[in-house]
Motif scaffolding. Structure first.
Motif, PDB file in Angstrom:
ATOM      1  N   LYS A 274       0.832  -1.205   0.000  1.00 18.47           N
ATOM      2  CA  LYS A 274       0.000   0.000   0.000  1.00 18.47           C
ATOM      3  C   LYS A 274       0.862   1.248   0.000  1.00 18.47           C
ATOM      4  N   ALA A 275       1.996   1.184   0.661  1.00 14.49           N
ATOM      5  CA  ALA A 275       2.921   2.313   0.707  1.00 14.49           C
ATOM      6  C   ALA A 275       4.305   1.769   1.058  1.00 14.49           C
ATOM      7  N   PRO A 276       5.378   2.378   0.550  1.00 14.14           N
ATOM      8  CA  PRO A 276       5.360   3.437  -0.447  1.00 14.14           C
ATOM      9  C   PRO A 276       5.024   2.911  -1.843  1.00 14.14           C
ATOM     10  N   ALA A 277       4.951   3.816  -2.797  1.00 15.19           N
ATOM     11  CA  ALA A 277       4.601   3.438  -4.166  1.00 15.19           C
ATOM     12  C   ALA A 277       5.704   2.586  -4.793  1.00 15.19           C
ATOM     13  N   ASN A 278       5.300   1.765  -5.767  1.00 16.10           N
ATOM     14  CA  ASN A 278       6.228   0.927  -6.544  1.00 16.10           C
ATOM     15  C   ASN A 278       6.919  -0.136  -5.693  1.00 16.10           C
ATOM     16  N   GLN A 279       6.310  -0.496  -4.556  1.00 13.60           N
ATOM     17  CA  GLN A 279       6.850  -1.555  -3.722  1.00 13.60           C
ATOM     18  C   GLN A 279       5.993  -2.807  -3.869  1.00 13.60           C
ATOM     19  N   TRP A 280       6.664  -3.931  -4.021  1.00 17.81           N
ATOM     20  CA  TRP A 280       5.968  -5.192  -4.234  1.00 17.81           C
ATOM     21  C   TRP A 280       6.449  -6.235  -3.242  1.00 17.81           C
ATOM     22  N   SER A 281       5.637  -7.281  -3.081  1.00 20.02           N
ATOM     23  CA  SER A 281       5.990  -8.365  -2.174  1.00 20.02           C
ATOM     24  C   SER A 281       5.793  -9.699  -2.881  1.00 20.02           C
ATOM     25  N   GLY A 282       6.651 -10.665  -2.553  1.00 15.66           N
ATOM     26  CA  GLY A 282       6.523 -11.996  -3.133  1.00 15.66           C
ATOM     27  C   GLY A 282       7.145 -13.024  -2.220  1.00 15.66           C
ATOM     28  N   ARG A 283       7.178 -14.266  -2.682  1.00 16.22           N
ATOM     29  CA  ARG A 283       7.757 -15.358  -1.886  1.00 16.22           C
ATOM     30  C   ARG A 283       8.747 -16.160  -2.721  1.00 16.22           C
ATOM     31  N   THR A 284       9.788 -16.605  -2.053  1.00 13.25           N
ATOM     32  CA  THR A 284      10.741 -17.506  -2.686  1.00 13.25           C
ATOM     33  C   THR A 284      10.169 -18.919  -2.671  1.00 13.25           C
ATOM     34  N   GLY A 285      10.837 -19.835  -3.347  1.00 12.72           N
ATOM     35  CA  GLY A 285      10.427 -21.223  -3.295  1.00 12.72           C
ATOM     36  C   GLY A 285      10.513 -21.778  -1.891  1.00 12.72           C
ATOM     37  N   GLY A 286      11.445 -21.245  -1.087  1.00 13.12           N
ATOM     38  CA  GLY A 286      11.583 -21.654   0.302  1.00 13.12           C
ATOM     39  C   GLY A 286      10.602 -20.980   1.230  1.00 13.12           C
ATOM     40  N   ASN A 287       9.630 -20.251   0.667  1.00 10.53           N
ATOM     41  CA  ASN A 287       8.527 -19.624   1.403  1.00 10.53           C
ATOM     42  C   ASN A 287       8.957 -18.407   2.216  1.00 10.53           C
ATOM     43  N   GLN A 288      10.058 -17.776   1.821  1.00 10.37           N
ATOM     44  CA  GLN A 288      10.509 -16.548   2.469  1.00 10.37           C
ATOM     45  C   GLN A 288       9.867 -15.337   1.779  1.00 10.37           C
ATOM     46  N   ILE A 289       9.378 -14.380   2.577  1.00 13.82           N
ATOM     47  CA  ILE A 289       8.794 -13.162   2.023  1.00 13.82           C
ATOM     48  C   ILE A 289       9.911 -12.240   1.552  1.00 13.82           C
ATOM     49  N   VAL A 290       9.752 -11.696   0.349  1.00 17.04           N
ATOM     50  CA  VAL A 290      10.719 -10.751  -0.213  1.00 17.04           C
ATOM     51  C   VAL A 290       9.978  -9.485  -0.623  1.00 17.04           C
ATOM     52  N   ASN A 291      10.425  -8.337  -0.121  1.00 17.49           N
ATOM     53  CA  ASN A 291       9.892  -7.043  -0.528  1.00 17.49           C
ATOM     54  C   ASN A 291      10.893  -6.382  -1.462  1.00 17.49           C
ATOM     55  N   PHE A 292      10.397  -5.817  -2.547  1.00 21.19           N
ATOM     56  CA  PHE A 292      11.297  -5.232  -3.545  1.00 21.19           C
ATOM     57  C   PHE A 292      10.584  -4.104  -4.282  1.00 21.19           C
ATOM     58  N   SER A 293      11.362  -3.274  -4.955  1.00 22.21           N
ATOM     59  CA  SER A 293      10.801  -2.162  -5.715  1.00 22.21           C
ATOM     60  C   SER A 293      10.789  -2.493  -7.197  1.00 22.21           C
ATOM     61  N   CYS A 294       9.784  -1.990  -7.877  1.00 29.23           N
ATOM     62  CA  CYS A 294       9.659  -2.199  -9.329  1.00 29.23           C
ATOM     63  C   CYS A 294       8.747  -1.117  -9.882  1.00 29.23           C
ATOM     64  N   ASP A 295       9.190  -0.431 -10.937  1.00 29.80           N
ATOM     65  CA  ASP A 295       8.418   0.676 -11.497  1.00 29.80           C
ATOM     66  C   ASP A 295       7.303   0.219 -12.427  1.00 29.80           C
ATOM     67  N   ARG A 296       7.381  -1.010 -12.918  1.00 32.30           N
ATOM     68  CA  ARG A 296       6.356  -1.440 -13.863  1.00 32.30           C
ATOM     69  C   ARG A 296       5.262  -2.248 -13.170  1.00 32.30           C
ATOM     70  N   LYS A 297       4.148  -2.409 -13.869  1.00 33.49           N
ATOM     71  CA  LYS A 297       3.005  -3.119 -13.315  1.00 33.49           C
ATOM     72  C   LYS A 297       3.280  -4.618 -13.284  1.00 33.49           C
ATOM     73  N   LEU A 298       3.082  -5.218 -12.124  1.00 31.45           N
ATOM     74  CA  LEU A 298       3.233  -6.651 -11.970  1.00 31.45           C
ATOM     75  C   LEU A 298       1.891  -7.275 -11.621  1.00 31.45           C
ATOM     76  N   VAL A 299       1.793  -8.572 -11.795  1.00 22.70           N
ATOM     77  CA  VAL A 299       0.553  -9.305 -11.525  1.00 22.70           C
ATOM     78  C   VAL A 299       0.867 -10.440 -10.551  1.00 22.70           C
ATOM     79  N   PRO A 300       0.026 -10.655  -9.527  1.00 19.17           N
ATOM     80  CA  PRO A 300       0.255 -11.793  -8.641  1.00 19.17           C
ATOM     81  C   PRO A 300       0.408 -13.091  -9.434  1.00 19.17           C
ATOM     82  N   GLY A 301       1.458 -13.822  -9.133  1.00 17.86           N
ATOM     83  CA  GLY A 301       1.758 -15.038  -9.875  1.00 17.86           C
ATOM     84  C   GLY A 301       2.922 -14.874 -10.827  1.00 17.86           C
TER      85      GLY A 301
END
Length: 442
Positions: free
Chosen positions: A395-422
């Motif tokens: 939700k904040a800040p802008a251009n921040q995304w979250s995902g998971r590794t294969g080992g189920n670790q949460i990773v937060n990262f920045s990306c300027d382009r539109k991403l889709v869950p999955g």
């Protein structure tokens, strides 16, 4: 006429999946979900009783719905899950405003129970447990929303009768689901755009060990069949019992590319004396050997576990043995809890209970050390490039995304382009926090 449904879910992934099934079943009878219980025509509370705290949470929420029913007399209040199965008609004696009490095997009858409760104005109880129960064929409806990951139930119940556990009494004996039905549901999900599937059951390792529903297929054979579905990108499973962990299943981590390198392997205690009292049917030496073998097959595998602190009769020496297992295995994470008596469980009658203050002190000690180890393992990832499946945007800040590794670790990262869950992408890890990693998209 369209009506509204609100579901509150407590507990494990099995309950989460059951809630999805109930929502779809009522959806086929013109119910749409709402996130506001005060607007609902039917409220379903899906309960958990695996620990005393979980059961207390469920009971406290019933009181909230009593007040709501006093303002809105027409809505149906249904209680399901392990508390409903465990307490049955006693729930109605304590809380006569509940309209439906149903066990986990009865969730497929929810639409007819709602209709009968409305028609008769009488409470409905469906808590029978049948050894001949067959998990019905079920295809999820993903027309309205296509999440990138889903659970698939492959079995219900448990035959292990660990002395602290209520599951055999609330979900019944082990029942494997049809191999054909599981594969059909998985194929359907992937065709609808699902990228990650998690196979769930109380003890997935024993899938197919009795009955003919599994069509003489073992759990490793089921894993390989689901992994072979074209378009599936990630496959997971939970939960497992160490005594049933086979060499064939361990080999799957080396031989199935889409099988994620994460294994949840509950240890419960590091003391053989306590494991015997728990009726776990393995020694700590056998457990550690299997943990080591898993890492031989898949060196980057992330191991997580469950630990019970303060089981009746646990001495400081027994607890020290548990701490030693934590040091030896170095888990990426653990679910650790103080022992609590559960109805029907054999340990409830054990006389040598551990004092609450001692349990609390031991649990705090364990959790502090486990958090230190988990952070050390995360810090070891700094500088590495890891594959991440996108979960969503922050939700904040802008251009921040979250995902998971294969080992189920949460990773937060920045990306300027539109991403889709999955979406799958590579992220370089730059820093580690207690509960997550941070990085930049490559």
């Amino acid at each position: 006429m369209t009506q509204r449904l609100y579901i509150e879910t407590f507990g494990c992934q099995m309950n989460e999946r059951d809630s999805e099934i109930m929502a779809q079943l009522l959806g086929e009878h013109s119910y749409v979900q709402t996130n506001k219980p005060e607007l609902a025509d039917v409220v379903v509370v899906n309960t958990c009783s695996i620990r005393g705290k979980a059961a207390h949470k469920a009971y406290s929420c019933f009181g909230r719905y009593k007040k709501l029913k006093e303002k809105h007399h027409d809505f149906i209040l249904a209680v399901t899950g392990c508390v409903a199965q465990q307490d049955g008609t006693a729930l109605l004696e304590r809380m006569p405003y509940i309209d439906i009490v149903m066990g986990p095997q009865s969730i497929y009858t929810l639409p007819s129970l709602v209709a009968e409760a409305r028609r008769s104005k009488k409470p409905q109880v469906a808590t029978e447990l049948s050894a001949d129960f067959v998990i019905p064929p079920f295809l999820p409806n993903l027309a309205e929303s296509t999440p990138h990951k889903r659970f698939i139930t492959i079995m219900q119940g448990c035959d292990n009768f660990c002395t602290y556990c209520v599951v055999p009494y609330t979900r019944g004996r082990e029942i494997s689901r049809s191999f054909t039905d599981i594969l059909g549901e998985a194929t359907h999900l992937v065709a609808q755009g699902v990228k990650e599937i998690t196979l769930i059951g109380q003890n997935v390792n024993s899938y197919g060990k009795k009955g003919d529903a599994a069509q003489n297929k073992s759990f490793p054979e089921l894993l390989r069949a689901v992994a072979g579905i074209d378009g599936l990108q990630r496959l997971r499973f939970t939960s497992s019992h160490p005594k049933d962990l086979s060499e064939e299943l361990m080999r799957c981590f080396a031989e199935i590319p889409v099988l994620c390198p994460h294994f949840h392997l509950p240890v419960q205690s590091g003391s053989n004396r306590i494991l015997e009292r728990m009726n776990r049917k393995y020694t700590i030496e056998a457990y550690l050997d299997k943990a080591a073998r898993l890492r031989e097959y898949r060196p980057d595998i992330a191991l997580t576990t469950d630990i019970i602190v303060g089981f009746p009769g646990e001495t400081e020496e027994d607890f020290a043995a548990t701490m030693q297992v934590v040091e030896t295995v170095r888990y990426h994470g653990s679910y650790s809890f103080k022992y609590s008596d559960r109805p029907n469980a054999k340990a409830a009658d054990f006389p040598d209970k551990v004092a609450e203050a001692v349990k609390s002190e031991r649990l705090a000690r364990l959790q502090v050390r486990q958090e230190e180890i988990a952070l050390e393992l995360k810090q070891a990832e700094i500088g590495k490039s890891v594959e991440v499946m996108v979960e969503g945007a922050s939700k904040a800040p802008a251009n921040q995304w979250s995902g998971r590794t294969g080992g189920n670790q949460i990773v937060n990262f920045s990306c300027d382009r539109k991403l889709v869950p999955g979406d799958l992408l590579m992220v370089e890890i730059e820093s580690a926090c207690q509960n997550s990693l941070r990085g930049k998209m490559i």
